[in-house]
Scaffold this active site. Sequence first.
Site: not given
Length: 327
Positions: A60, A129
């Site tokens: 990312e 998550h």
Amino acid sequence: MRKLLYRHAIREALDEELARDENVVVMGEEVAQYNGAYKVTEGLWEKWGDKRIVDTPISEAGFIGMGIGASMLGVRPVMELMFWSFHSVAFDQLVNNAACVRYMSGGLINVPIVMRGPANGGTNVGATHSHCPEGLFAAFPGLKVVVPSCAADAKGLMKSAIRDNDPVYVMENTKLYGIEGEVPDPEEGDFTIPIGKAAIKREGSDLSLIAHGRSVLHALEAAEVLKNEHGINAEVLDLRSIRPLDEEAILKTVMKTNRAVLVDESKPFNGVSSQIACTIQEHAFDHLDAPVTRVCTIDAPSIYSPHIEDEQLPNTKRVVEKVLQMS
């Protein structure tokens, strides 16, 4: 109008904007041949090819930084985060670069980038998550944050986000991807929804349920229960946009009903609902017949157990109970 799944509405928005502007590109992990982790980008790689639909490494920090750099040079990237929970490994890029470049350059350099992906709990994938960081990113001037609750809003807000010259962070919900809703047909004209405009999803007179994202569905279900079982007529306001926040719509509904319950999947401490409660207190205090109250995610890391996580998150039962507890 026709029925589209939430995920298909987003895909249609991407497809239309790829056709409208050759500078639009879609980038992220597995967005091309694999069709996206949640099949949002299904079919786009076959149609638009490698230069417009770009698979990235699992980094990312790397691909978000690349997208920001590309946007500064005139590209309009739409970056997919497999989970918004992974924002932390690209935090400098997301808030120190994307949010500040326009200001630091005296308005000479824009960052027309979209960051999109799921930001929610309720899927039993554990604490790392399941974050809802919309309030976090809304705290940084220079960023825009939207949270669509239905297919039409998902399409209209995505198209507006891609055309915006500032960074827009779109927080989706995996629990909504498979839900169908009415969306205007492309033949009816170019369909967009302005960023920063809330929407009344149910008219009411006795109290206001103010929510965003999947919490809007719980608010609507709670409103039906309250009406049918308790004779309470609740109005439901869908924020749609967290930054900019439609304060006018918030104050208008509170001044109409004189009571407010805020339904927010964020954690209560420093969450979106905290800002809304402050706004109501500062500008509509004299209109309140009861204190502003909230239904948020219980303040703990997301619980893995499905049954317990269902109770940790806002749900219809918790909203109804909170309303009935109001004086």
